[in-house]
Design a protein around this motif. Structure first.
Motif, short mmCIF file in Angstrom:
data_model
loop_
_atom_site.label_atom_id
_atom_site.label_comp_id
_atom_site.label_asym_id
_atom_site.label_seq_id
_atom_site.Cartn_x
_atom_site.Cartn_y
_atom_site.Cartn_z
N GLU A 49 35.23 52.48 44.92
CA GLU A 49 35.28 52.24 46.27
C GLU A 49 33.85 51.00 46.40
N ARG A 50 32.59 50.77 45.73
CA ARG A 50 31.84 50.37 45.97
C ARG A 50 32.44 48.91 45.62
N PHE A 51 33.00 49.36 44.25
CA PHE A 51 33.44 47.99 43.29
C PHE A 51 34.87 47.22 44.26
N HIS A 52 35.05 47.88 44.59
CA HIS A 52 36.91 47.36 45.93
C HIS A 52 36.07 46.94 46.68
N ASP A 53 35.22 47.41 47.77
CA ASP A 53 34.31 47.12 48.55
C ASP A 53 34.11 45.50 48.11
N ALA A 54 33.32 45.74 47.54
CA ALA A 54 32.57 43.93 46.74
C ALA A 54 33.79 43.37 46.33
N ARG A 55 35.15 43.66 46.33
CA ARG A 55 36.15 42.74 45.69
C ARG A 55 36.62 41.67 47.41
N LEU A 56 36.44 42.55 48.68
CA LEU A 56 37.30 42.58 50.12
C LEU A 56 36.84 41.54 49.92
N ARG A 57 35.34 41.08 49.47
CA ARG A 57 34.53 40.37 49.91
C ARG A 57 34.23 38.56 49.34
N GLN A 58 35.20 38.78 48.24
CA GLN A 58 34.62 37.32 47.27
C GLN A 58 35.13 36.64 48.06
N ASP A 59 34.59 35.42 47.24
CA ASP A 59 34.65 33.89 48.30
C ASP A 59 36.18 33.48 47.43
N PRO A 60 36.70 33.33 48.26
CA PRO A 60 38.32 32.77 47.24
C PRO A 60 38.26 31.25 46.49
N ARG A 61 36.89 30.98 46.90
CA ARG A 61 36.09 29.44 46.42
C ARG A 61 35.81 29.25 45.32
N VAL A 62 35.36 30.26 44.93
CA VAL A 62 35.11 31.16 43.84
C VAL A 62 35.71 31.98 42.89
N GLU A 63 36.07 33.40 43.51
CA GLU A 63 36.72 34.35 42.70
C GLU A 63 37.41 34.69 43.76
N ALA A 64 38.58 35.56 43.08
CA ALA A 64 39.20 36.25 44.12
C ALA A 64 40.78 37.46 43.05
N THR A 65 40.49 38.87 43.39
CA THR A 65 41.25 39.56 42.61
C THR A 65 42.49 39.77 43.74
N PHE A 66 43.77 39.95 43.25
CA PHE A 66 45.02 40.54 43.20
C PHE A 66 45.33 41.59 42.95
N THR A 67 46.27 42.64 43.83
CA THR A 67 47.12 43.43 43.11
C THR A 67 47.79 43.31 42.73
N VAL A 68 48.86 43.87 41.61
CA VAL A 68 49.98 43.28 41.08
C VAL A 68 50.78 44.74 41.19
N GLU A 69 51.95 44.41 41.91
CA GLU A 69 52.50 45.33 42.57
C GLU A 69 54.52 45.18 41.94
N ASP A 70 54.58 46.57 41.59
CA ASP A 70 56.48 46.06 41.02
C ASP A 70 56.85 46.26 42.26
N LEU A 71 57.86 44.74 42.11
CA LEU A 71 58.44 45.03 43.67
C LEU A 71 59.52 45.32 43.79
N ALA A 72 60.09 46.32 42.39
CA ALA A 72 61.48 47.14 42.51
C ALA A 72 60.93 48.83 43.36
N ALA A 73 60.05 49.13 42.51
CA ALA A 73 59.06 50.21 42.99
C ALA A 73 58.32 50.22 44.13
N GLY A 74 57.43 49.40 44.46
CA GLY A 74 57.02 49.18 45.37
C GLY A 74 55.77 49.99 44.60
N ARG A 75 54.92 49.73 43.90
CA ARG A 75 54.09 50.16 43.41
C ARG A 75 52.98 49.31 42.92
N VAL A 76 51.77 50.01 42.92
CA VAL A 76 50.82 49.61 42.40
C VAL A 76 50.51 49.15 40.75
#
Length: 185
Positions: A49-76
């Motif tokens: 949760e702490r790691f996830h909170d830090a990812r939400l504060r990432q500056d996309p000019r330097v770093e970014a994390t995306f969730t990969v979601e399966d389109l057909a199943a709609g799951r992470v």
């Protein structure tokens, strides 16, 4: 949001944490993602949760994390991102994890990587993207080469997996190589 035919890359959400905790506590996922690096897992929910909170504060000019979601199943099914983006040098380092084992080998990771590369070479106008893996992860090595990456070097015996040592394999991809690879595909 970046969408392909198999996957969508989207911003991380709070509900993604459960999947990340499961993946980082799965010895097989940890093995292939990092060669069993104990800094990657196992991990507690609170740490994630702490790691996830830090990812939400990432500056996309330097770093970014995306969730990969399966389109057909709609799951992470994983995560992908970039770090150390340097607009002056025109480069960034990428990393990918497909944590759902039933999605390994089905083209989900390859499409996610290609979507991120399209974003970095297109929208971000980068000149170079790099990544690395350990030499024992032959599936990742094949996937990176299939995406057009070129092996540029090795750090010999720099990754310990159990009692064996493996090389860290360094890959790079230039914008004109990406364009030629896409045109040939």
């Amino acid at each position: 949001m970046i969408e392909g035919t198999l996957v969508r890359l989207r911003a991380p959400r709070a509900e993604d944490v459960d999947a990340h905790v499961r993946w980082r506590n799965d010895p097989e996922v940890v093995h292939w993602a990092t060669g069993g690096d104990p800094h990657f897992g196992p991990i507690t929910r609170e740490s994630m949760e702490r790691f996830h909170d830090a990812r939400l504060r990432q500056d996309p000019r330097v770093e970014a994390t995306f969730t990969v979601e399966d389109l057909a199943a709609g799951r992470v099914i994983g995560s992908i991102g970039y770090r150390d983006l340097d607009p002056f040098a025109g480069r960034a380092t990428v990393g990918i994890l497909i944590g759902e084992r039933d999605r390994w080998g089905g083209g989900y990771g390859s499409e996610a990587l290609n979507l991120l590369l399209g974003h970095l070479f297109g929208s971000c106008r980068l000149r170079r993207v790099e990544l690395d893996t350990w030499s024992g992860n032959e599936r990742a090595v094949r996937a990176f080469r299939k995406a057009g990456f070129v092996e540029e070097g090795r750090r010999r015996e720099s990754v310990r997996v159990g009692e064996r040592w493996y090389d860290s394999v360094l890959f790079g991809l230039l914008d004109h190589e990406w364009a030629a690879h896409r045109a040939a595909s």
